[in-house]
Design a protein around this motif. Structure first.
Motif, PDB file in Angstrom:
ATOM      1  N   GLY A  71       0.782  -1.233   0.000  1.00 15.30           N
ATOM      2  CA  GLY A  71       0.000   0.000   0.000  1.00 15.30           C
ATOM      3  C   GLY A  71       0.813   1.282   0.000  1.00 15.30           C
ATOM      4  O   GLY A  71       0.250   2.362   0.165  1.00 15.30           O
ATOM      5  N   GLU A  72       2.110   1.194  -0.180  1.00 15.35           N
ATOM      6  CA  GLU A  72       2.961   2.387  -0.162  1.00 15.35           C
ATOM      7  C   GLU A  72       3.813   2.475  -1.424  1.00 15.35           C
ATOM      8  O   GLU A  72       4.085   1.471  -2.075  1.00 15.35           O
ATOM      9  CB  GLU A  72       3.886   2.368   1.055  1.00 15.35           C
ATOM     10  N   GLU A  73       4.225   3.685  -1.743  1.00 15.23           N
ATOM     11  CA  GLU A  73       5.200   3.952  -2.802  1.00 15.23           C
ATOM     12  C   GLU A  73       6.341   4.728  -2.148  1.00 15.23           C
ATOM     13  O   GLU A  73       6.417   5.955  -2.249  1.00 15.23           O
ATOM     14  CB  GLU A  73       4.566   4.739  -3.953  1.00 15.23           C
ATOM     15  N   PRO A  74       7.213   3.995  -1.434  1.00 13.10           N
ATOM     16  CA  PRO A  74       8.210   4.673  -0.592  1.00 13.10           C
ATOM     17  C   PRO A  74       9.211   5.516  -1.377  1.00 13.10           C
ATOM     18  O   PRO A  74       9.667   5.134  -2.450  1.00 13.10           O
ATOM     19  CB  PRO A  74       8.912   3.521   0.121  1.00 13.10           C
ATOM     20  N   LEU A  75       9.536   6.664  -0.793  1.00 15.69           N
ATOM     21  CA  LEU A  75      10.551   7.571  -1.309  1.00 15.69           C
ATOM     22  C   LEU A  75      11.834   7.292  -0.533  1.00 15.69           C
ATOM     23  O   LEU A  75      11.830   7.281   0.701  1.00 15.69           O
ATOM     24  CB  LEU A  75      10.094   9.018  -1.087  1.00 15.69           C
ATOM     25  N   LEU A  76      12.926   7.039  -1.268  1.00 18.82           N
ATOM     26  CA  LEU A  76      14.191   6.676  -0.636  1.00 18.82           C
ATOM     27  C   LEU A  76      15.268   7.711  -0.964  1.00 18.82           C
ATOM     28  O   LEU A  76      15.827   7.713  -2.057  1.00 18.82           O
ATOM     29  CB  LEU A  76      14.649   5.306  -1.130  1.00 18.82           C
ATOM     30  N   PRO A  77      15.580   8.595  -0.017  1.00 21.14           N
ATOM     31  CA  PRO A  77      16.677   9.542  -0.230  1.00 21.14           C
ATOM     32  C   PRO A  77      17.999   8.784  -0.168  1.00 21.14           C
ATOM     33  O   PRO A  77      18.031   7.614   0.252  1.00 21.14           O
ATOM     34  CB  PRO A  77      16.540  10.508   0.949  1.00 21.14           C
ATOM     35  N   PRO A  78      19.106   9.399  -0.549  1.00 19.97           N
ATOM     36  CA  PRO A  78      20.404   8.725  -0.412  1.00 19.97           C
ATOM     37  C   PRO A  78      20.595   8.205   1.016  1.00 19.97           C
ATOM     38  O   PRO A  78      20.343   8.917   1.985  1.00 19.97           O
ATOM     39  CB  PRO A  78      21.405   9.831  -0.738  1.00 19.97           C
ATOM     40  N   GLY A  79      20.952   6.927   1.123  1.00 18.43           N
ATOM     41  CA  GLY A  79      21.108   6.305   2.437  1.00 18.43           C
ATOM     42  C   GLY A  79      19.812   5.798   3.048  1.00 18.43           C
ATOM     43  O   GLY A  79      19.821   5.161   4.092  1.00 18.43           O
ATOM     44  N   GLY A  80      18.682   6.087   2.393  1.00 18.19           N
ATOM     45  CA  GLY A  80      17.384   5.681   2.923  1.00 18.19           C
ATOM     46  C   GLY A  80      17.109   4.200   2.730  1.00 18.19           C
ATOM     47  O   GLY A  80      17.623   3.566   1.813  1.00 18.19           O
ATOM     48  N   ARG A  81      16.283   3.662   3.615  1.00 24.65           N
ATOM     49  CA  ARG A  81      15.901   2.249   3.571  1.00 24.65           C
ATOM     50  C   ARG A  81      14.404   2.118   3.803  1.00 24.65           C
ATOM     51  O   ARG A  81      13.814   2.919   4.513  1.00 24.65           O
ATOM     52  CB  ARG A  81      16.623   1.457   4.664  1.00 24.65           C
ATOM     53  N   PHE A  82      13.841   1.065   3.207  1.00 22.03           N
ATOM     54  CA  PHE A  82      12.435   0.742   3.442  1.00 22.03           C
ATOM     55  C   PHE A  82      12.347  -0.764   3.591  1.00 22.03           C
ATOM     56  O   PHE A  82      12.921  -1.504   2.798  1.00 22.03           O
ATOM     57  CB  PHE A  82      11.561   1.212   2.278  1.00 22.03           C
ATOM     58  N   GLU A  83      11.647  -1.212   4.621  1.00 18.95           N
ATOM     59  CA  GLU A  83      11.508  -2.649   4.856  1.00 18.95           C
ATOM     60  C   GLU A  83      10.036  -2.995   5.016  1.00 18.95           C
ATOM     61  O   GLU A  83       9.276  -2.226   5.628  1.00 18.95           O
ATOM     62  CB  GLU A  83      12.273  -3.048   6.117  1.00 18.95           C
ATOM     63  N   TYR A  84       9.635  -4.126   4.471  1.00 19.46           N
ATOM     64  CA  TYR A  84       8.274  -4.602   4.645  1.00 19.46           C
ATOM     65  C   TYR A  84       8.270  -6.123   4.661  1.00 19.46           C
ATOM     66  O   TYR A  84       9.201  -6.771   4.202  1.00 19.46           O
ATOM     67  CB  TYR A  84       7.340  -4.064   3.556  1.00 19.46           C
ATOM     68  N   THR A  85       7.199  -6.685   5.211  1.00 17.54           N
ATOM     69  CA  THR A  85       7.020  -8.128   5.229  1.00 17.54           C
ATOM     70  C   THR A  85       5.683  -8.449   4.586  1.00 17.54           C
ATOM     71  O   THR A  85       4.683  -7.766   4.819  1.00 17.54           O
ATOM     72  CB  THR A  85       7.072  -8.680   6.674  1.00 17.54           C
ATOM     73  N   SER A  86       5.692  -9.476   3.756  1.00 20.16           N
ATOM     74  CA  SER A  86       4.478  -9.940   3.100  1.00 20.16           C
ATOM     75  C   SER A  86       4.502 -11.463   3.121  1.00 20.16           C
ATOM     76  O   SER A  86       5.348 -12.056   3.788  1.00 20.16           O
ATOM     77  CB  SER A  86       4.404  -9.388   1.666  1.00 20.16           C
TER      78      SER A  86
END
Length: 130
Positions: A71-86
């Motif tokens: 349900g998200e469209e994550p924005l990742l700046p330099p060094g940014g991280r996004f984690e999810y579990t499905s």
């Protein structure tokens, strides 16, 4: 853990069998997988869409396309991280998942990044190598 890097964006996949959601005697198996997307580059990027190819031990393949992830469209700046579990169900005790994410750079360039292929295996299952 499985890892791929495309255009300085690292995708790490960690699957695990979920016995409490599986019924092996009924041919129902369930895996959870955790994905981490890490921007190792110098430009902000956004994850816009996903494309999965899921194949079970019988060779049955299912493709899944959709906007974003969970349900998200994550924005990742330099060094940014996004984690999810499905999660994913299969009718066999083994399978494989692979795919790609559609990304958008801050400059408006669309590009794809690899999701590493990862194995879905029932723990302690007999493995057959081809």
């Amino acid at each position: 853990m499985y890892r791929a890097i495309t255009r300085n964006i690292q995708v790490t996949a960690t699957p695990r069998y979920v016995a409490e959601r599986s019924e092996p005697d009924q041919g129902r198996h369930f895996w959870a997988y955790t994905i981490e997307v890490a921007n190792l580059g110098q430009e902000t990027v956004q994850l816009k869409a996903r494309h999965w190819i899921i194949t079970d031990a019988n060779g049955h393949t299912e493709e899944v396309h959709g906007a974003g992830v969970v349900g998200e469209e994550p924005l990742l700046p330099p060094g940014g991280r996004f984690e999810y579990t499905s999660g994913v169900p299969l009718n066999t005790g083994t399978g494989i998942m692979r795919g790609h994410y559609e990304m958008l750079s801050e400059g408006g360039e669309a590009f794809s990044i690899e999701i590493p292929a990862f194995s879905l295996d029932v723990p302690d299952a007999r493995r057959i190598l081809n």
